[in-house]
Design a protein around this motif. Structure first.
Motif, PDB file in Angstrom:
ATOM      1  N   ALA A  97       8.122  -2.997 -12.270  1.00 57.93           N
ATOM      2  CA  ALA A  97       7.742  -2.345 -13.526  1.00 57.93           C
ATOM      3  C   ALA A  97       8.972  -2.054 -14.383  1.00 57.93           C
ATOM      4  CB  ALA A  97       6.975  -1.055 -13.232  1.00 57.93           C
ATOM      5  N   MET A  98      10.052  -1.594 -13.757  1.00 60.69           N
ATOM      6  CA  MET A  98      11.264  -1.288 -14.519  1.00 60.69           C
ATOM      7  C   MET A  98      11.896  -2.557 -15.075  1.00 60.69           C
ATOM      8  SD  MET A  98      11.525   1.883 -14.788  1.00 60.69           S
ATOM      9  CE  MET A  98      13.114   1.883 -15.557  1.00 60.69           C
ATOM     10  N   THR A 101       9.781  -3.577 -18.038  1.00 62.62           N
ATOM     11  CA  THR A 101       9.985  -2.664 -19.166  1.00 62.62           C
ATOM     12  C   THR A 101      11.323  -2.920 -19.849  1.00 62.62           C
ATOM     13  OG1 THR A 101       8.651  -1.001 -18.024  1.00 62.62           O
ATOM     14  CG2 THR A 101      10.047  -0.236 -19.829  1.00 62.62           C
ATOM     15  N   LEU A 104      11.176  -6.183 -21.724  1.00 57.91           N
ATOM     16  CA  LEU A 104      10.423  -6.044 -22.966  1.00 57.91           C
ATOM     17  C   LEU A 104      11.258  -5.346 -24.042  1.00 57.91           C
ATOM     18  CD1 LEU A 104       7.651  -6.481 -24.308  1.00 57.91           C
ATOM     19  CD2 LEU A 104       7.032  -4.190 -23.500  1.00 57.91           C
ATOM     20  N   ILE A 105      11.950  -4.279 -23.673  1.00 61.66           N
ATOM     21  CA  ILE A 105      12.809  -3.568 -24.633  1.00 61.66           C
ATOM     22  C   ILE A 105      13.911  -4.478 -25.148  1.00 61.66           C
ATOM     23  CG2 ILE A 105      14.500  -1.686 -24.840  1.00 61.66           C
ATOM     24  CD1 ILE A 105      12.675  -0.071 -22.922  1.00 61.66           C
TER      25      ILE A 105
END
Length: 125
Positions: A97-98, A101, A104-105
């Protein structure tokens, strides 16, 4: 008399270590020199040389210290508290998940910077 025995031990250890290196080099040389002999016999001969060298090295102070290190390492590994399957799964999912994320950022930041450079340079309409 014990002082002389302590002084002679390192010299004898060095002789054993040099002889061990010589045996390894001779074993590798023999492996390639006898190339007409079956590979099975050459590998067995090389393993015998390796076992002799290992046994010879274990009689030196350095060899005993390395062997003690491995035994202590085994004891320390036995003391480790390994995570359960649930903890491992949860941690793995958190890492995924990290990574998603942050990816994506970074993608959004890259797109914004790309658009900003296009506007500043007048490219892309």
């Amino acid at each position: 008399m014990s002082t002389q025995a302590e002084a002679q031990t390192p010299v004898f250890d060095i002789v054993k270590q040099v002889f061990s290196v010589f045996l390894v080099v001779a074993g590798v040389f023999a492996f390639y020199f006898f190339s007409e002999v079956s590979v099975l016999y050459r590998v067995i001969g090389l393993l015998v040389v390796a076992l002799v060298v290992l046994g010879l090295m274990l009689t030196t102070d350095l060899g005993r210290n390395i062997w003690a290190f491995f035994l202590e390492s085994r004891l320390e590994v036995r003391k480790v508290v390994w995570p359960t399957r649930e903890e491992t799964t949860r941690t793995t999912m958190l890492v995924f998940a990290m990574v998603f994320t942050v990816g994506l950022i970074l993608w959004l930041l890259d797109m914004a910077l790309f658009k900003g450079v296009q506007l500043l340079t007048g490219q892309g309409g």
